[in-house]
Design a protein around this motif. Structure first.
Motif, PDB file in Angstrom:
ATOM      1  N   LEU A  53     -60.841 -27.952 -10.079  1.00 37.82           N
ATOM      2  CA  LEU A  53     -61.579 -26.775 -10.404  1.00 37.82           C
ATOM      3  C   LEU A  53     -62.149 -26.974 -11.784  1.00 37.82           C
ATOM      4  O   LEU A  53     -62.821 -26.142 -12.317  1.00 37.82           O
ATOM      5  N   ASN A  86     -63.470 -31.193  -6.194  1.00 39.32           N
ATOM      6  CA  ASN A  86     -64.551 -30.284  -6.575  1.00 39.32           C
ATOM      7  C   ASN A  86     -65.890 -31.018  -6.481  1.00 39.32           C
ATOM      8  O   ASN A  86     -66.006 -32.090  -7.053  1.00 39.32           O
ATOM      9  N   GLU A  87     -66.933 -30.565  -5.914  1.00 36.18           N
ATOM     10  CA  GLU A  87     -67.132 -29.259  -5.291  1.00 36.18           C
ATOM     11  C   GLU A  87     -67.715 -29.488  -3.884  1.00 36.18           C
ATOM     12  O   GLU A  87     -67.567 -28.649  -3.018  1.00 36.18           O
ATOM     13  N   LYS A 111     -68.114 -25.935  -1.865  1.00 29.98           N
ATOM     14  CA  LYS A 111     -67.152 -25.005  -1.261  1.00 29.98           C
ATOM     15  C   LYS A 111     -65.917 -24.942  -2.147  1.00 29.98           C
ATOM     16  O   LYS A 111     -65.684 -25.812  -2.990  1.00 29.98           O
ATOM     17  N   LEU A 112     -65.115 -23.909  -1.922  1.00 31.14           N
ATOM     18  CA  LEU A 112     -63.855 -23.784  -2.651  1.00 31.14           C
ATOM     19  C   LEU A 112     -62.946 -24.943  -2.256  1.00 31.14           C
ATOM     20  O   LEU A 112     -62.939 -25.368  -1.101  1.00 31.14           O
ATOM     21  N   ASN A 143     -64.590 -22.980  -9.065  1.00 28.52           N
ATOM     22  CA  ASN A 143     -63.286 -22.570  -8.558  1.00 28.52           C
ATOM     23  C   ASN A 143     -62.522 -21.747  -9.585  1.00 28.52           C
ATOM     24  O   ASN A 143     -61.490 -22.144 -10.093  1.00 28.52           O
ATOM     25  N   SER A 146     -59.656 -20.043  -7.139  1.00 32.61           N
ATOM     26  CA  SER A 146     -59.295 -20.627  -5.863  1.00 32.61           C
ATOM     27  C   SER A 146     -57.810 -20.405  -5.602  1.00 32.61           C
ATOM     28  O   SER A 146     -56.998 -20.463  -6.510  1.00 32.61           O
ATOM     29  N   THR A 149     -55.665 -23.247  -6.991  1.00 29.56           N
ATOM     30  CA  THR A 149     -55.810 -23.820  -8.319  1.00 29.56           C
ATOM     31  C   THR A 149     -54.476 -23.935  -9.037  1.00 29.56           C
ATOM     32  O   THR A 149     -54.235 -24.864  -9.784  1.00 29.56           O
ATOM     33  N   THR A 229     -61.496 -14.003  -3.260  1.00 35.40           N
ATOM     34  CA  THR A 229     -61.638 -15.459  -3.139  1.00 35.40           C
ATOM     35  C   THR A 229     -60.832 -15.967  -1.953  1.00 35.40           C
ATOM     36  O   THR A 229     -61.276 -16.865  -1.236  1.00 35.40           O
ATOM     37  N   TYR A 233     -62.181 -18.039   1.116  1.00 36.94           N
ATOM     38  CA  TYR A 233     -61.571 -19.313   1.505  1.00 36.94           C
ATOM     39  C   TYR A 233     -61.234 -19.325   2.990  1.00 36.94           C
ATOM     40  O   TYR A 233     -61.528 -20.278   3.701  1.00 36.94           O
ATOM     41  N   GLY A 239     -69.145 -22.023  -1.754  1.00 36.17           N
ATOM     42  CA  GLY A 239     -68.521 -21.631  -3.005  1.00 36.17           C
ATOM     43  C   GLY A 239     -69.323 -20.646  -3.821  1.00 36.17           C
ATOM     44  O   GLY A 239     -68.759 -19.834  -4.551  1.00 36.17           O
ATOM     45  N   PRO A 244     -67.506 -15.004  -3.170  1.00 38.59           N
ATOM     46  CA  PRO A 244     -66.999 -15.601  -4.406  1.00 38.59           C
ATOM     47  C   PRO A 244     -67.749 -15.112  -5.643  1.00 38.59           C
ATOM     48  O   PRO A 244     -67.170 -14.970  -6.707  1.00 38.59           O
TER      49      PRO A 244
END
Lengths: 625, 114
Positions: A53, A86-87, A111-112, A143, A146, A149, A229, A233, A239, A244
């Motif tokens: 992230l 990421n990402e 995307k996450l 993120n 996320s 994370t 979030t 997800y 993302g 988000p």
């Protein structure tokens, strides 16, 4: 039970999982780098496309490594597992696209982060598999919240090759374990949202409790982002899509809502707190634009001007100090603790984490922000938020309870004052005169007064007046005037006014008292003297009286007496003529005069219906013969 | 709904015009007495412009009375103009005719202090 199942699955799989090591990396983008024939020996070694992230070098980068299919995996569908990266990225095996996370093209879509598994066709033992990862990262952080994370570094793993079903179940289990780890924090967020709803309900029931309104918004802003979030997800949304983005907006708007809550509980620092809220609103707007449009220029401004952790404590600290200095009560202590405690925890994690990151690398903050709890992880910051919620709600409850109790006492005292005032305002009929009086104060108690004082010679002294202003101060002066009327040396109206003027001079605090005095004698003579009051209605019109200054303005004042026609008289206060409707139109002298023959109640009711904005008093005196 | 008072001051030698705007109430002390007290020494003639004052409550009238009393002590001549018919009556009923004169418009007010 679930944990045991997970453990068992892991144990069985362990022997069939091969880590893919010896990665090399290169920044930039070239489709040729997917080819197994490409010679990457000049590329520098890489410690694997680490999950992040974190804000890595924006743009494209490639990672390459190779692995040989072992005999145990020969001929069966294979899978590759990757820890969160990421990402957006594509995975190539021997030059063939095996799968992607997000999409790469003219406009990459990230995307996450997530645990991914990619299937590749069966290969015989000894086959060399060239794995290439084409990765892209935007210029701004994606993120923020996320789900994974927090515990990434506890579950980080190198890419692995194994049986497809095993790889897929491994990744699923890792994702589920992450979710379980995060569960306590998510539950705290749900509690915060429920507390926000409760706070809104309290405001809805009593609109004076604006502090509960702003607390509700602040709690919502703290509790909602992670849940939004999570929803994004679960739906595997891009993302930088709406959900988000909304999460990011709410998260950073929270920094503006908290000062607004502080302003509601500490009006003294309103200007400072509104300024801070405005600043954070601007930052939030820039964050969202920066996030959604991936614009590095705005991001650099935002990063530069974002409030450092210690500065973020200034507003809560200032408010806590003011609250404690204003009133050292239980609710002030609770509210101060609510403001300082969690903020101190947040500041500690941020500052200490920064020092750890300097020593251990990016993301180390996360390691101190979580407390392991029997297989789960509790986010200390979530705990701080929960503490804030409990203390703030308790503090507000106690504060409002105290305010309510004080208001009840005040209401009781005012009701008692009104009762006493009513006994001071005497207007009793005599055998010679029928008296009808009504008094409607604008507030619980007011400044209008009247007294009818009969005498053994059957004369009637009528004294009516109006203390400028409203409420308790005016009512107290009324009591003083009534007291002074008990000490009259003469019943001559001019002398009565002069006496009252001397008695009230210096007591009116810059205000004044209008007063009309009438002496009705059984011989049929009516003598009047006026100190700025509305003249009485006589024969359907306002009598013409020469007026002296209101009482209390000068230490000595002379008043002139006028003889009025003998007959019904109506004495009113200016609350009647100055009643005003919604358009601001006054009831006025003409409308009042038109009611001259009406009973006191009727005149007062007409003015009140028009629009009362001052005390209304009406007294009618009719000779009985 | 109460409109807060604003006051513009125009000074022309020893003549000052205080132009009030908005309701005059207990919250108008600065706008009425504050502005009056800030007039330079040597001001001997004061015009009070009420043409943009829709309403004065009793507390607001008390402020005007305090102004008139203060002016009376220093022998300043104070005239009023622009009052609505209702408040001309109120001012008259209050016996303020001894301390000020009330005129229909500014021209008449200026003529009264010329």
């Amino acid at each position: 039970m679930l944990s045991l199942l997970l453990l068992a699955t892991v144990s069985l799989a362990a022997q069939e999982l091969l880590p893919i090591t010896a990665w090399r990396s290169h920044s930039g983008d070239n489709p040729a780098w997917a080819s197994p024939q490409y010679d990457d020996s000049a590329w520098p070694a890489s410690n694997y496309p680490r999950a992040a992230l974190l804000l890595v070098q924006p743009g494209y980068a490639w990672y390459r490594a190779s692995i040989t299919v072992p005999a145990a995996l020969s001929g069966q569908p294979l899978g590759i597992s990757l820890a969160p990266i990421n990402e957006a990225y594509e995975v190539y095996v021997n030059g063939v696209l095996a799968g992607a996370h997000g999409s790469l093209g003219a406009k990459p879509v990230g995307k996450l982060v997530n645990y991914r598994a990619f299937r590749i066709p069966p290969a015989p033992a000894g086959t060399r598999l060239q794995v290439a990862i084409r990765r892209w990262s935007g210029s701004t952080i994606i993120n923020y919240r996320s789900t994974f994370t927090a515990v990434l570094f506890t579950q980080e793993h190198p890419p692995e090759l194994g049986a497809a079903t095993l790889i897929e179940s491994m990744q699923f289990n890792r994702a589920m374990r992450c979710f379980l780890y995060m569960l306590p924090g998510l539950l705290v967020n749900v509690i915060l949202i429920l507390a926000a709803i409760l706070s809104f309900s309290i405001f809805y029931a009593d609109h004076s409790r604006r502090d509960n309104l702003w607390l509700g918004w602040a709690l919502l802003a703290i509790g909602l982002p992670q849940l939004l979030t999570l929803a994004a997800y679960v739906q595997d949304l891009p993302g930088r899509s709406l959900l988000p983005t909304l999460s990011v907006l709410i998260q950073f708007l929270g920094n503006a809502l908290i000062p607004l809550f502080l302003a509601a509980i500490c009006p003294r620092l309103r200007t400072l707190l509104f300024t801070i809220a405005l600043f954070h609103t601007a930052i939030a707007a820039m964050r969202v634009v920066s996030f959604y449009f991936d614009t590095p220029v705005l991001e650099s401004i935002v990063v530069q001007y974002n409030t450092p952790a210690l500065l973020g404590m200034v507003a809560p600290l200032a408010v806590a100090v003011v609250l404690l200095l204003e009133r050292r009560s239980t609710h002030s202590i609770l509210l101060s603790a609510a403001l300082l405690g969690p903020q101190a925890i947040q500041a500690y994690i941020t500052l200490f984490g920064r020092r750890m990151e300097a020593a251990l690398g990016a993301g180390a903050t996360l390691q101190i922000a979580y407390i392991p709890m029997g297989g789960l992880y509790l986010d200390i910051r979530a705990l701080a938020n929960l503490l804030f919620t409990v203390l703030a709600m308790a503090g507000l409850y106690l504060r409002h309870r105290e305010t309510r109790q004080r208001q009840l006492l005040l209401d009781r005292d005012l009701a008692a004052a009104r009762t006493i005032q009513q006994t001071l305002l005497t207007a009793n009929s005599t055998p010679q005169f029928t008296i009808d009086a009504v008094y409607i104060p604008a507030t619980e108690v007011g400044g209008d007064f009247f007294q009818t004082i009969p005498a053994p010679d059957q004369s009637l002294l009528v004294v009516a007046g109006d203390v400028s202003g409203k409420g308790l101060p005016a009512a107290l002066l009324v009591a003083s005037i009534v007291g002074a009327l008990g000490d009259l040396a003469s019943r001559r109206p001019a002398a009565v006014l002069a006496h009252l003027n001397r008695a009230m001079h210096g007591k009116t605090s810059g205000g004044f008292i209008t007063c009309l005095c009438l002496l009705l004698e059984p011989s049929g003579k009516v003598t009047a003297a006026n100190a700025g009051h509305l003249p009485p209605l006589s024969n359907g019109r306002f009598a013409e009286l020469e007026s002296g200054l209101p009482l209390g303005v000068l230490p000595d004042c002379d008043y002139t007496e006028t003889i009025l026609p003998y007959g019904p008289l109506t004495v009113l206060s200016d609350g009647v003529v100055e009643a005003a409707n919604a358009k601001g139109e006054l009831f006025g002298f003409e409308r009042t005069a038109a009611l001259a023959s009406q009973p006191a109640q009727s005149i007062a009711a007409s003015a009140r219906q028009w629009g009362q904005n001052d005390d209304i008093s009406v007294l009618t005196v009719r000779p009985n013969s | 709904m109460v409109n807060p008072t604003k006051t513009k001051v125009e000074q022309d030698g020893n003549l000052a015009v205080l132009r009030f705007e908005g309701d005059i109430t207990s919250h108008s002390e600065d706008a009425v007495l504050g502005k009056y007290r800030a007039l330079p020494e040597g001001t001997t003639r004061v015009l009070l412009d009420f043409s943009k004052v829709p309403y004065l409550n009793s507390s607001g009238i008390a402020l005007v009375i305090q102004l008139l009393m203060a002016a009376n002590k220093t022998s300043q001549k104070v005239v009023c103009f622009g009052l609505s018919a209702h408040f001309v009556k109120v001012f008259t009923m209050l016996g303020l005719a001894k301390y000020t004169t009330i005129h229909a418009d500014e021209a008449a007010a200026r003529a009264a202090v010329a």
